[in-house]
Design an enzyme around this catalytic site. Structure first.
Site, PDB file in Angstrom:
ATOM      1  N   LYS A 196       5.379  16.587  31.210  1.00  0.00           N
ATOM      2  CA  LYS A 196       5.183  15.135  31.274  1.00  0.00           C
ATOM      3  C   LYS A 196       6.377  14.441  31.947  1.00  0.00           C
ATOM      4  O   LYS A 196       7.295  15.102  32.394  1.00  0.00           O
ATOM      5  CB  LYS A 196       4.931  14.582  29.863  1.00  0.00           C
ATOM      6  CG  LYS A 196       3.759  15.272  29.138  1.00  0.00           C
ATOM      7  CD  LYS A 196       2.393  14.926  29.728  1.00  0.00           C
ATOM      8  CE  LYS A 196       1.274  15.865  29.324  1.00  0.00           C
ATOM      9  NZ  LYS A 196       0.918  15.892  27.925  1.00  0.00           N
TER      10      LYS A 196
HETATM   11  C1  LIG Z   1      -0.049  16.366  26.836  1.00  0.00           C
HETATM   12  C2  LIG Z   1      -1.175  15.561  26.333  1.00  0.00           C
HETATM   13  C3  LIG Z   1      -1.395  15.334  24.965  1.00  0.00           C
HETATM   14  C4  LIG Z   1      -0.682  16.081  23.867  1.00  0.00           C
HETATM   15  O1  LIG Z   1       0.687  16.025  23.918  1.00  0.00           O
HETATM   16  P1  LIG Z   1       1.572  17.173  23.225  1.00  0.00           P
HETATM   17  O2  LIG Z   1       2.940  16.587  23.292  1.00  0.00           O
HETATM   18  O3  LIG Z   1       1.419  18.410  24.063  1.00  0.00           O
HETATM   19  O4  LIG Z   1       1.099  17.372  21.850  1.00  0.00           O
HETATM   20  C5  LIG Z   1      -2.389  14.448  24.586  1.00  0.00           C
HETATM   21  N1  LIG Z   1      -3.173  13.845  25.488  1.00  0.00           N
HETATM   22  C6  LIG Z   1      -3.022  14.067  26.813  1.00  0.00           C
HETATM   23  C7  LIG Z   1      -3.913  13.347  27.762  1.00  0.00           C
HETATM   24  C8  LIG Z   1      -2.029  14.941  27.277  1.00  0.00           C
HETATM   25  O5  LIG Z   1      -1.910  15.165  28.587  1.00  0.00           O
END
Ligand SMILES: *Cc1c(COP(=O)(O)O)cnc(C)c1O
Length: 397
Positions: A196
């Site tokens: 991210k």
């Molecule tokens: C990455 C992601 C999540 C979950 O995040 P984590 O930190 O991996 O638990 C939820 N929704 C979307 C759209 C994502 O891309």
């Protein structure tokens, strides 16, 4: 998945594999973490509030609550919104499973609304069609970093008195009609997974402007326990605390928060690189027969978490599978975001059937995520463009 034999002939475009995403961690990030490791607090210390305050300021929200993962952020938001067993919550299938799973954690039922084939985001008209008297919330996802149609969604939500929980795991730094994502919906959730925009290893955040929702988020993060004198039902003394709801241990550590603070300071720089590379891709692919570049709304500013190319299968003599494998053979780490959530065996075994959201299923057959992250060089971007051109030309009709 690496080292496939050549499919489109000649030498692979790259000798070294290029992943689709990777974190950018530098010496200042490492120093920030080490400093906390040498301090008295590894968890529940001062870095948590500092991270929350800086994050809230950055996105223009009143409150921010840091948690262990983006998934925990979604779960906490669903709890704060008061979702109970058998309540229905509407979300998109074109997302990571966590956007839907968070509803199931609280016993709710997930209702999928289809996507708009132009934006790939949840279609507000289909949301409206799927509202029933049991609907209790809407979870739009800012897919790839482009905000969902938040003004229309908020209007529908207001009409039926529903909270909007915005999954902005892709959208840190994005804006909609001049307003920063994180300050728009009742609750907005973020993820700090390494792919991210900024990372804390694992980590997440929920933002809100509502003091009541803020209290519920704090409660949920810590087992449902409070020590806040204003909230206690009884008071037996200075040691006294109460568990008032069923929460979890969703806390994040102080050394992760320190990493988050250090990363957040670089967010605008990361965003500028993502936007520049996305612009180079758009320019390179807009006239290439066989592909469609991601459409962008004029009143929104994407944070470009993902660059998703759509394959015009009508103009190609191969499907997404062959093209995916051919790209890997060129040592380009392509990906697919996402398998529509309800097509997973778990959802299928709970009564969801193929055909539920035709636009999402159609897009799934045609999509390919290209590498995009701030640590890429312009040379890497050129390699991706060369490989896409080579593979798509090879398979052109
Ligand atoms: C990455 C992601 C999540 C979950 O995040 P984590 O930190 O991996 O638990 C939820 N929704 C979307 C759209 C994502 O891309």
């Amino acid at each position: 998945m690496r080292g496939l034999p050549a499919i489109c002939g000649g030498e692979p475009v790259r000798q070294e594999f290029l992943p689709y995403a990777r974190q950018s961690v530098d010496e200042s990030d490492i120093a920030a973490v080490v400093e906390v490791l040498c301090s008295p607090f590894l968890t529940t210390g001062p870095k948590i509030q500092e991270f929350e305050q800086k994050f809230a300021d950055y996105v223009g929200a009143k409150y921010a609550v840091a948690v262990a993962t983006g998934t925990a952020a979604l779960h906490a938001a669903v709890f704060a919104a008061g979702i109970n067993p058998r309540d229905e919550v509407i979300t998109t299938p074109m997302t990571f499973a966590a956007s839907a799973n968070c509803v199931l954690y609280q016993g709710g039922r997930v209702v999928f609304a289809d996507i708009d084939p132009q934006t790939y985001n949840i279609d507000p008209e289909d949301i409206a069609r799927k509202i029933t008297e049991r609907t209790k919330a809407i979870i739009p996802v800012d897919y790839t970093g482009q905000p969902a149609r938040l003004d229309v969604i908020k209007k529908i939500a207001a009409e039926f008195n529903l909270p909007v929980i915005e999954d902005a795991a892709h959208a840190l730094g994005a804006a909609y009609q001049g307003q920063k994502v994180g300050s728009i919906s009742d609750l907005t959730t973020f993820s700090f997974h390494p792919v991210k925009h900024i990372t804390t290893g694992e980590g997440g955040m929920v933002t809100t402007n509502d003091p009541g929702l803020y209290e519920r988020l704090l409660l949920f993060r810590n087992h449902g326990i409070t020590r806040d004198k204003r909230l206690l039902m009884e008071d037996h003394g200075l040691w006294y605390y109460e568990q008032q709801a069923l929460g979890y241990n969703y806390r994040i550590t102080d050394f992760q928060a320190a990493l988050g603070i250090s990363q957040l300071a670089k967010s605008e720089m990361f965003l500028a690189v993502r936007r520049r590379y996305a612009g180079i891709y758009n320019e390179a692919f807009k006239d290439l027969p066989g592909v469609i570049v991601p459409w962008q709304a004029e009143d929104a500013r994407s944070s470009w978490h993902l660059y998703v190319l759509q394959l015009e299968l009508e103009k190609l003599k191969a499907g997404r599978k062959e093209i995916f494998e051919a790209m890997l053979a060129e040592n380009i780490g392509v990906n697919v975001h996402y398998i529509p959530v309800y097509l997973h065996p778990y959802y299928q075994s709970h009564g969801y059937r193929p055909g539920l959201c035709p636009e999402a299923e159609k897009l799934y057959e045609r999509m390919l995520t290209l590498p995009l992250f701030p640590g890429m060089t312009e040379g890497d971007v050129r390699d991706v463009i060369e490989a896409v051109s080579k593979v798509v030309t090879y398979f052109s009709i």
